[in-house]
Design an enzyme around this catalytic site. Structure first.
Site, PDB file in Angstrom:
ATOM      1  N   ASP A   1     -11.868   0.896  -8.349  1.00  0.00           N
ATOM      2  CA  ASP A   1     -11.795   0.141  -7.091  1.00  0.00           C
ATOM      3  C   ASP A   1     -13.201  -0.290  -6.707  1.00  0.00           C
ATOM      4  OD1 ASP A   1      -9.141   0.696  -7.147  1.00  0.00           O
ATOM      5  OD2 ASP A   1      -9.101   1.971  -5.364  1.00  0.00           O
TER       6      ASP A   1
ATOM      7  N   ASP B   1       2.772  -2.554  -2.150  1.00  0.00           N
ATOM      8  CA  ASP B   1       2.177  -1.411  -1.467  1.00  0.00           C
ATOM      9  C   ASP B   1       2.982  -1.127  -0.209  1.00  0.00           C
ATOM     10  OD1 ASP B   1       0.136  -1.610  -3.402  1.00  0.00           O
ATOM     11  OD2 ASP B   1      -0.945  -3.049  -2.158  1.00  0.00           O
TER      12      ASP B   1
END
EC number: 5.3.1.16
Length: 239
Positions: free
Chosen positions: A8, A129
């Protein structure tokens, strides 16, 4: 089953978030390219990269770092975060990304999604998500009123082949993934499902493999060394 180590990116560094909270970040490596090379050396076949800044801004913010990673490793890379236009998709593909992950755009811009699926087919992955069963967008900052199951069904109807499902409440917690939601998802759609969020042990991975998940993304557990990537790869390969 594919095992995908996660990188990330935030401000050019490799970080981990806790439950998607941007103010709960931990820098795990100042040098993302070096981290990518470590994962490759350990035997990973594919990397999962998210441009966290891009997800919030709505445009790629760590493009040069992603390009540097693609140049540095020989394994395949899938990447997303802030991809809201055809030119952004094409830019990622042109710098060496093999598969592009769409999130917010898949929910809010259906004509764009249909166009990229028509042009690039299985090179496009949709990230779903969810928090309390409902889809979150824009780097998990905005909540929608659509359930993760409904969005998955819509994605399947459009021609999407692969999705990444993340239960945000599990992400970065090392509490295990949301097996119940993943099972329900698998019963409702025929998509290839990559599980993400909360994976903390070899047992988690083995259970996901028993559920016939297409892949699993592992982040914090690798950085905190509660899991050994080489062991995970060995066990999943032998099953």
């Amino acid at each position: 089953m594919e095992i995908l180590p996660a990188i990330d990116l935030k401000e050019g560094r490799c970080v981990r978030l806790y439950q998607g909270e941007f103010n709960k970040e931990t820098v795990v490596n100042e040098h993302p390219v070096a981290q990518a090379m470590i994962f490759e050396k350990m035997g990973a076949n594919r990397l999962h990269i998210v441009d966290l800044d891009g997800a919030v801004l709505g445009k790629s913010a760590n493009l040069s770092t992603i390009e540097d990673i693609c140049k540095a490793v020989r394994i395949s890379v899938q990447a997303g975060g802030g991809i809201r236009s055809l030119s952004a998709v094409e830019m990622l593909l042109s710098i060496g990304v093999e598969k592009v992950i769409l999130g917010t755009a898949a929910l809010h811009n259906r004509s764009f999604l249909e166009e990229v699926i028509r042009l690039y087919g299985e090179k496009i992955i949709v990230g779903i998500d969810a928090k309390n069963g409902y889809v979150a967008t824009r780097g998990w900052l905005d909540m929608s009123e659509i359930s993760y199951i409904e969005l998955a069904k819509q994605m399947e109807a459009v021609g999407v082949q692969t999705i990444i499902f993340t239960d945000i409440s599990k992400d970065g917690t090392l509490m295990g993934p949301n097996f119940a939601q993943l099972q329900l998802l698998q019963e409702e759609v025929s998509l290839r499902i990559i599980a993400s969020g909360g994976i903390s042990s070899l047992q988690d991975v083995e259970q996901l493999q028993a559920m016939n998940m297409y892949g699993v993304i592992i982040g914090k557990a690798l950085y905190e060394k509660t899991m050994d990537l080489q062991e995970v790869l060995r066990v999943t390969k032998s099953c």
